[in-house]
Design an enzyme around this catalytic site. Sequence first.
Site, PDB file in Angstrom:
ATOM      1  N   ASP A  90      -1.024  -2.677 -41.733  1.00  0.00           N
ATOM      2  CA  ASP A  90      -0.143  -2.161 -42.781  1.00  0.00           C
ATOM      3  C   ASP A  90       0.359  -0.764 -42.435  1.00  0.00           C
ATOM      4  O   ASP A  90      -0.400   0.076 -41.942  1.00  0.00           O
ATOM      5  CB  ASP A  90      -0.939  -2.114 -44.095  1.00  0.00           C
ATOM      6  CG  ASP A  90      -0.082  -1.732 -45.275  1.00  0.00           C
ATOM      7  OD1 ASP A  90       0.709  -2.573 -45.710  1.00  0.00           O
ATOM      8  OD2 ASP A  90      -0.191  -0.583 -45.745  1.00  0.00           O
ATOM      9  N   GLU A 146     -11.904  -7.928 -26.796  1.00  0.00           N
ATOM     10  CA  GLU A 146     -13.254  -8.491 -26.679  1.00  0.00           C
ATOM     11  C   GLU A 146     -13.353  -9.836 -27.390  1.00  0.00           C
ATOM     12  O   GLU A 146     -14.191 -10.661 -27.069  1.00  0.00           O
ATOM     13  CB  GLU A 146     -14.282  -7.552 -27.330  1.00  0.00           C
ATOM     14  CG  GLU A 146     -14.572  -6.297 -26.562  1.00  0.00           C
ATOM     15  CD  GLU A 146     -15.508  -5.407 -27.395  1.00  0.00           C
ATOM     16  OE1 GLU A 146     -16.418  -5.926 -28.070  1.00  0.00           O
ATOM     17  OE2 GLU A 146     -15.284  -4.178 -27.374  1.00  0.00           O
TER      18      GLU A 146
HETATM   19  C1  GLC Z   1       3.064  -1.978 -46.907  1.00  0.00           C
HETATM   20  C2  GLC Z   1       2.810  -3.206 -47.742  1.00  0.00           C
HETATM   21  C3  GLC Z   1       3.195  -2.902 -49.160  1.00  0.00           C
HETATM   22  C4  GLC Z   1       2.339  -1.751 -49.658  1.00  0.00           C
HETATM   23  C5  GLC Z   1       2.414  -0.556 -48.720  1.00  0.00           C
HETATM   24  C6  GLC Z   1       1.324   0.423 -48.986  1.00  0.00           C
HETATM   25  O1  GLC Z   1       4.388  -1.635 -46.837  1.00  0.00           O
HETATM   26  O2  GLC Z   1       3.504  -4.292 -47.221  1.00  0.00           O
HETATM   27  O3  GLC Z   1       3.081  -4.008 -49.999  1.00  0.00           O
HETATM   28  O4  GLC Z   1       2.770  -1.355 -50.922  1.00  0.00           O
HETATM   29  O5  GLC Z   1       2.290  -0.908 -47.375  1.00  0.00           O
HETATM   30  O6  GLC Z   1       0.105  -0.073 -48.527  1.00  0.00           O
END
Ligand code: GLC
Length: 536
Positions: A211, A253
């Site tokens: 993310d 790994e």
């Molecule tokens: C990313 C995710 C989103 C979230 C953001 C903060 O963009 O896809 O849904 O709000 O990160 O974690």
Amino acid sequence: MEASLKEPSDDDWWRSAAIYQIYVRSFADGDGDGTGDLAGVRARLPYLAELGVDALWFTPWYLSPFADGGYDVADYRSIDPAFGTLVEAEKLISEASEVGIRTIIDIVPNHVSDQHPWFRAALTAGPGSPERELFHFRPGRGEHGELPPNDWPSEFPGAPSWTRVPDGEWYLHLFTPEQPDLNWAHPEVRREHEDVLRFWFERGVAGVRIDSAALLAKDPRLPDFVEGHDPHPFVDRDDLHDIYRSWRAVSDEYGAIFVGEVWLPDAERFARYLRPDELHTAFNFDFLSRRWDAGELRRSIDATLTDHAPVGAPATWVLCNHDVTRTVTRYGRGDTGFAFAAKRFGTPTDIALGTRRARAAALLTLALPGAVYLYQGEELGLPEAELPVDRIQDPMHFRSGGVDPGRDGCRAPLPWVAAAPNYGFCPRAEPWLPQPDGWAPYAADVQAADPGSMLTLYRRALALRRMEPGLGDGPMTWLDAPAAVLAFTRGDGLACLVNLGDAAFELPASAEVLLESGPLDDTGRLPQDTAVWLRI
Ligand code: GLC
């Protein structure tokens, strides 16, 4: 036996994979409380196997107060009770693998929940404590420290990036105040994440979606933001590559893969994340953001392939996800591109037109070289839901001052059974987000029986894509065609043609139509907003 082209080595599965994104809360509700869960996913594994996907990407399923739909993680080593238990997650991973489906989880390294033990400890420990060093705590500016330490813009436009705590210090959060940013210059932050990766790889997870992957590293001086200043104080900083190199050593790994959520306008900078010792893949948001326009799409396809080639990484193709407007809605609007800043309530939409285009786009993306992502409900052709304002939960909506409808419109629970209450998602409870009226025709049960449905189109396309050695990873060649027609070949004798123009297009003589997104015209020509796969 030597691996032939038709049977790529198993280790390379991700180079051609069709990956299905599950937003757990809204996929399927196993315990009937109105919230999707792991039991629901386990019960629907046959549906996913029949759809023909190679892997599932689960949006965060960990313990969370859900200030941002689970992207505010309180404990990476446990499953949120609303979704189930760790034991169930382990069962799900192995049951999926029994039907040939791999599991990809979502790690959110930029921040944790404000309920994470680290952040709670940092709050109690006070200014100057080692606990606070895991985050970005600073005194404020102004005579009494009443102003935030800098002017960084939030990733959720319209809202501040700093929050003041009772003892007077401020902490940085690029997203909501409930998502404090971690300090990635701290060795403990790195150590913990590598440990979390191992925790899940040990449980059979085949991949990790990262993310906000380009946001982790911050300029340690936390200077004010200067438009256009290079390097940016918190986007795409060079130190990130070192972090991902050490993650890669861990994943190697276990033979697991990464897909980065990397939104960057600079394609060359983007490709740096995909060097052979860094991330395996990253989402192609350039393509997702493009308008339904042959020239624009073609330029994006060419740029994508050109930028990936030097690092040897496969491209990915994405039409939508849990953050963006659903494809049939976007393609049915005056502006068919995607930009977060442009989202508004009540945008006029022609769903029939959008659906026609989304069907063609499905055949386009599934024919392009590389891996493809589809977001739950895309295979049902679900439109974006217009939710009653008082039911919206997405912080993006609130942090925009209510101007941006937010992202819940693509997160409405899936319709499974046309004739059941709440379309079979949770027959006896209220779903956590309302489903729009009139969704019965989108329900999976009626679409499964309809040869003309979006679901049938996806099933056929995914099945063919698996069988055809030319599809997935590998070269493509553009064919001569009018500017409004995207026409290319894959492998030996397979072609994909997409007509975005208003003049019907004559198919090559003696071509066999394998699959079409919509009917050809009376004389067998390809009409506007229609795609075909041909054997030539
Ligand atoms: C990313 C995710 C989103 C979230 C953001 C903060 O963009 O896809 O849904 O709000 O990160 O974690």
